[in-house]
Write a protein that holds these residues in place. Structure first.
Motif, short mmCIF file in Angstrom:
data_model
loop_
_atom_site.label_atom_id
_atom_site.label_comp_id
_atom_site.label_asym_id
_atom_site.label_seq_id
_atom_site.Cartn_x
_atom_site.Cartn_y
_atom_site.Cartn_z
N VAL A 237 0.83 -1.21 0.00
CA VAL A 237 0.00 0.00 0.00
C VAL A 237 0.86 1.26 0.00
N LEU A 238 1.96 1.25 0.77
CA LEU A 238 2.78 2.45 0.88
C LEU A 238 3.70 2.66 -0.32
N ASN A 239 4.19 1.58 -0.89
CA ASN A 239 5.14 1.70 -2.00
C ASN A 239 4.49 1.68 -3.37
N HIS A 240 3.33 1.05 -3.47
CA HIS A 240 2.64 0.96 -4.75
C HIS A 240 1.14 1.24 -4.58
N PRO A 241 0.80 2.44 -4.10
CA PRO A 241 -0.62 2.76 -3.88
C PRO A 241 -1.40 2.75 -5.18
N LYS A 242 -2.61 2.24 -5.10
CA LYS A 242 -3.45 2.15 -6.30
C LYS A 242 -4.49 3.26 -6.36
N HIS A 243 -4.95 3.71 -5.20
CA HIS A 243 -6.03 4.70 -5.17
C HIS A 243 -5.47 6.11 -5.06
N GLU A 244 -6.09 7.05 -5.74
CA GLU A 244 -5.63 8.44 -5.73
C GLU A 244 -5.64 9.01 -4.31
N TYR A 245 -6.61 8.63 -3.49
CA TYR A 245 -6.68 9.15 -2.13
C TYR A 245 -5.49 8.66 -1.30
N THR A 246 -5.08 7.41 -1.49
CA THR A 246 -3.91 6.89 -0.79
C THR A 246 -2.66 7.68 -1.20
N ARG A 247 -2.55 7.97 -2.48
CA ARG A 247 -1.40 8.77 -2.95
C ARG A 247 -1.42 10.16 -2.35
N GLN A 248 -2.62 10.72 -2.19
CA GLN A 248 -2.75 12.04 -1.58
C GLN A 248 -2.27 12.01 -0.13
N LEU A 249 -2.66 10.98 0.61
CA LEU A 249 -2.22 10.85 2.01
C LEU A 249 -0.71 10.71 2.09
N LEU A 250 -0.13 9.94 1.18
CA LEU A 250 1.31 9.72 1.19
C LEU A 250 2.07 11.00 0.87
N GLN A 251 1.59 11.76 -0.11
CA GLN A 251 2.27 12.99 -0.47
C GLN A 251 2.20 14.01 0.66
N ALA A 252 1.14 13.94 1.48
CA ALA A 252 0.94 14.93 2.54
C ALA A 252 1.89 14.75 3.71
N VAL A 253 2.58 13.61 3.81
CA VAL A 253 3.52 13.38 4.92
C VAL A 253 4.74 14.27 4.70
N PRO A 254 5.07 15.17 5.65
CA PRO A 254 6.14 16.14 5.40
C PRO A 254 7.55 15.59 5.54
N SER A 255 7.72 14.44 6.18
CA SER A 255 9.05 13.89 6.42
C SER A 255 9.81 13.70 5.11
N GLY A 256 10.99 14.31 5.02
CA GLY A 256 11.85 14.13 3.85
C GLY A 256 11.49 14.96 2.65
N VAL A 257 10.45 15.80 2.75
CA VAL A 257 10.05 16.64 1.62
C VAL A 257 10.81 17.96 1.68
N PRO A 258 11.46 18.38 0.59
CA PRO A 258 12.29 19.58 0.62
C PRO A 258 11.52 20.84 0.99
N ARG A 259 12.25 21.82 1.45
CA ARG A 259 11.68 23.12 1.83
C ARG A 259 10.91 23.70 0.66
N PHE A 260 9.69 24.14 0.91
CA PHE A 260 8.78 24.80 -0.03
C PHE A 260 8.19 23.87 -1.08
N ALA A 261 8.59 22.62 -1.14
CA ALA A 261 7.92 21.70 -2.06
C ALA A 261 6.52 21.42 -1.52
N PRO A 262 5.47 21.48 -2.36
CA PRO A 262 4.10 21.34 -1.87
C PRO A 262 3.81 19.95 -1.34
N LEU A 263 2.97 19.91 -0.30
CA LEU A 263 2.56 18.65 0.31
C LEU A 263 1.19 18.21 -0.18
#
Length: 531
Positions: A237-263
Motif C-alpha cells: 500500500v505504501l510503496n505501490h498505492p493504487k487509489h488516488e486518495y492513498t497517494r494524496q495521504l502519502l504525499q501529505a507526509v512532510p518527512s523528507g520533503v524539501p523546503r517549499f515543495a508542496p505537500l
C-alpha cells in the motif's frame, strides 16, 4: 504470525438517523497482527472501532461481526459489558480527558477488574501493579496512588494502556493513541503496541499518520467517506498505492520533503525550491538570555536565538522543555525574569505594554486550538474586522475590501463572513486564525503547534499555505512544534530545547543530518519516517 482470526467484519454498515457513516466494509484482525485503519477525520475509522465495542451509537448491520469466535451482531448491552475489557478493549486518544482527574489511576484500573473478574481486593491491587509495571510505568505502586493530573504526559499514556490491558484482552484498539504527543512519547506508545503484537494479541491501529503506520502495521486499510478504498500488506500500500486518495495521504507526509515543495496534491510535479533574496536590515526577531521561573521550577534558562527576516526558525523539544513559555515571553504575554527580546531591531520585552504599543502590530500569533482563541460572540467577518481595527470596530463594512483580501489570501470563501467559527471545519478555523494573524501585516508570526491537531491532508494544505504566505510577504516565522517531520520541512534553522535550555541550534540540514548533542540524536532516533 498466528493464523488465528480474532475479528471478522463482513459488510459492516453504520448509520445515524438514516445518514450512512460506514458503508459495507469488510476486514479481519488476526492474533499477532497489527491492522492499521487510516484516513481523515470523518472517514469512519472511529465509528468502525466503536462498532467492535458495541458503542457506535448508530444503527449497525453486518453479514458477519465475529469477535474472538462470538457472533456480536445481536448482543444485549449486558453481553457487551462482559466482552469489553476482557475480550476487546480500546486505548483512547486523550489521556487527560479519558482518565478521571478525581480518582487515583490505580482505582480507575481496578474498578474495571472489579466489574469483569472474581479477583479479591488484594488481588486486584496486585494486578494493577503488575499491569502498570508491564507498560514500564516507573514506581508503579506510587503511580497507582496518584491522580492523572499528578502524572506526566508519558505516564498518563502508560496508564491508559495499562487500563486497556488489565483484563488481558485478546484484541486491543488504539484510536489515535499518539496524536499530539512528542516524538519520544510517540515512540514509547508505538513500542507498547509492538509488544502487544509480539504477545500474540490482535491490534487495530487507527491513525492518520502513515509514517507511524509504516513502522508498526502488517496490513493497512484506507478509509474515505465511510468506505475502504484500498487495503493490503503495508509495503504494498505504501510503496505501490493504487487509489488516488492513498497517494494524496502519502504525499501529505512532510518527512523528507524539501523546503517549499508542496505537500498537497496540485496535479503538477513538485517544483524546485524557489530562490529567496537574502534579507537586508535588522533581524526580524532576536532573543537574548531569556529566563523564567515559576516558584522553584526553572522553566526557561538563558535562551538566545536570532530570526532573520523572511526565514523560519523551528523550535523543537519534548513536552515541558520550555517551548511555549519561551513563545509567551517573545510575544510579551509573560514577563521574563531576565533577558530581552528585540523586534525589528527595537526593544520589545520586557517593556510594559504601552511602551511597545507601536511595535505590537508587527507581531502575530497562531495557536494550536484556534477556536479557543476566538471570541465566541463574533462572526468570521467581525473577528477579522476586530483584528484590522485593532479592537476599535466590529462593523465589517468599514473594512470590506481588506477583509475580502484576507479571505482570498487564506483561500476561504466570502460566503463564510456571517458564519460563527464554531460552524467551520478544523482546517477552515486554522485558515481563519492565519487570516486574523495576518490582518495587521505583521513582520513576525509565532506559530505554537499550529497543525498538531489536524489530519495529515488538512495539515498539508495549511503548511503549503504558510509557505506561500512567507514567499509572498516575507513574514518571518518562529515555528514551535513537537513534530520533527513538520519542523524539518518548514524550517530554515532549528533550535533544540531540553529542560528549559537551547542545547543545539543551526541550519536544518545540519541539525537533522549531523546532530551533535546526545539528546538531539535521541529525539531524531524516535522520529518515525516514511521516506
Amino acid at each position: 504470525m498466528s493464523e488465528q482470526t480474532l475479528i471478522t467484519l463482513e459488510d459492516l454498515s453504520v448509520s445515524f438517523d438514516g445518514a450512512p457513516a460506514v458503508k459495507n466494509i469488510s476486514l479481519t484482525v488476526s492474533a499477532g497482527q497489527v491492522l492499521a485503519l487510516v484516513g481523515e477525520s470523518g472517514s469512519g475509522k472511529s465509528v468502525t472501532a466503536r462498532s467492535l465495542l458495541g458503542l457506535s451509537g448508530g444503527q449497525v448491520s453486518a453479514s458477519e461481526l465475529t469477535i474472538c469466535g462470538r457472533d456480536a451482531r445481536n448482543l444485549a448491552d449486558s453481553d457487551w459489558q462482559k466482552i469489553r475489557g476482557n475480550t476487546i478493549s480500546m486505548i483512547l486518544q486523550d489521556a487527560l480527558m479519558a482518565l478521571d482527574p478525581l480518582r487515583p489511576v490505580g482505582r480507575e484500573i481496578g474498578d474495571g477488574l472489579k466489574e469483569h473478574s472474581s479477583l479479591s481486593k488484594a488481588q486486584r491491587v496486585q494486578r494493577v501493579h503488575e499491569v502498570l509495571a508491564s507498560v514500564n510505568m516507573p514506581d508503579p505502586e506510587l503511580r497507582a496512588r496518584q491522580r492523572s493530573t499528578e502524572l506526566s504526559g508519558g505516564m498518563r499514556q502508560r496508564a491508559l494502556i495499562a487500563q486497556a490491558l488489565a483484563g488481558n484482552p485478546q484484541v486491543v484498539i488504539a484510536d489515535e493513541a499518539t496524536t499530539a504527543l512528542d516524538s519520544q512519547l510517540t515512540a514509547l506508545v508505538l513500542a507498547q503496541l509492538r509488544a502487544l503484537k509480539e504477545q500474540g494479541r490482535g491490534v487495530l491501529m487507527i491513525s492518520h499518520d502513515l509514517a507511524q503506520v509504516a513502522h508498526l502495521a502488517d496490513e493497512i486499510a484506507v478509509m474515505r467517506h465511510g468506505e475502504i478504498v484500498e487495503s493490503g500488506p503495508t509495503a504494498q500500500v505504501l510503496n505501490h498505492p493504487k487509489h488516488e486518495y492513498t497517494r494524496q495521504l502519502l504525499q501529505a507526509v512532510p518527512s523528507g520533503v524539501p523546503r517549499f515543495a508542496p505537500l498537497s496534491i496540485t496535479g503538477a510535479p513538485r517544483p524546485s525550491v524557489p530562490e529567496r533574496q537574502t534579507p537586508t536590515g535588522p533581524l526580524a526577531l532576536s532573543a537574548t538570555n531569556l529566563s523564567k521561573s515559576f516558584g522553584k521550577h526553572v522553566a526557561v534558562e538563558q535562551v538566545s536565538f536570532d530570526l532573520p527576516q523572511g526565514k523560519t526558525l523551528g523550535l523543537v523539544g519534548e513536552s515541558g522543555s520550555g517551548k511555549t513559555t519561551t513563545a509567551r515571553m517573545v510575544l510579551g504575554l509573560q514577563k521574563p525574569d531576565s533577558g530581552t527580546v528585540n523586534l525589528l531591531g527595537e526593544r520589545f520585552a520586557p517593556l510594559h505594554e504601552p511602551q511597545r504599543k507601536q511595535l505590537r502590530v508587527h507581531m502575530g500569533a497562531i495557536y494550536q486550538n484556534p477556536l479557543g482563541s476566538f471570541d465566541p460572540r463574533y462572526s468570521v467577518g467581525q473577528l477579522l474586522t476586530d483584528a484590522l481595527s485593532r479592537g476599535k470596530s466590529k462593523r465589517a463594512a468599514e473594512y470590506r475590501v481588506r477583509v475580502a483580501e484576507l479571505l482570498e489570501q487564506v483561500e476561504l470563501s466570502p460566503g463564510l463572513l456571517e458564519r460563527n467559527p464554531r460552524e467551520l471545519s478544523g482546517g477552515q478555523r486554522q485558515r481563519l486564525a492565519i487570516a486574523r494573524a495576518l490582518a495587521p501585516k505583521p513582520s513576525v508570526l509565532v506559530l505554537d503547534e499550529p497543525v498538531s491537531a489536524l489530519d495529515v491532508s488538512i495539515q498539508a494544505t495549511i503548511l503549503d499555505l504558510l509557505d506561500q504566505i512567507q514567499l509572498e510577504t516575507g513574514t518571518s516565522y518562529l515555528f514551535i512544534s513537537h513534530d520533527l517531520s513538520v519542523i524539518e520541512h518548514m524550517s530554515d534553522h532549528v533550535a533544540v530545547m531540553h529542560q528549559g535550555r537551547i542545547i543545539e541550534q543551526g541550519a536544518t540540514a545540519s541539525i537533522f543530518g549531523s546532530p551533535q548533542e546526545q539528546y538531539t540524536k535521541k529525539l531524531l532516533a524516535a522520529m518515525p519516517r516514511l521516506r
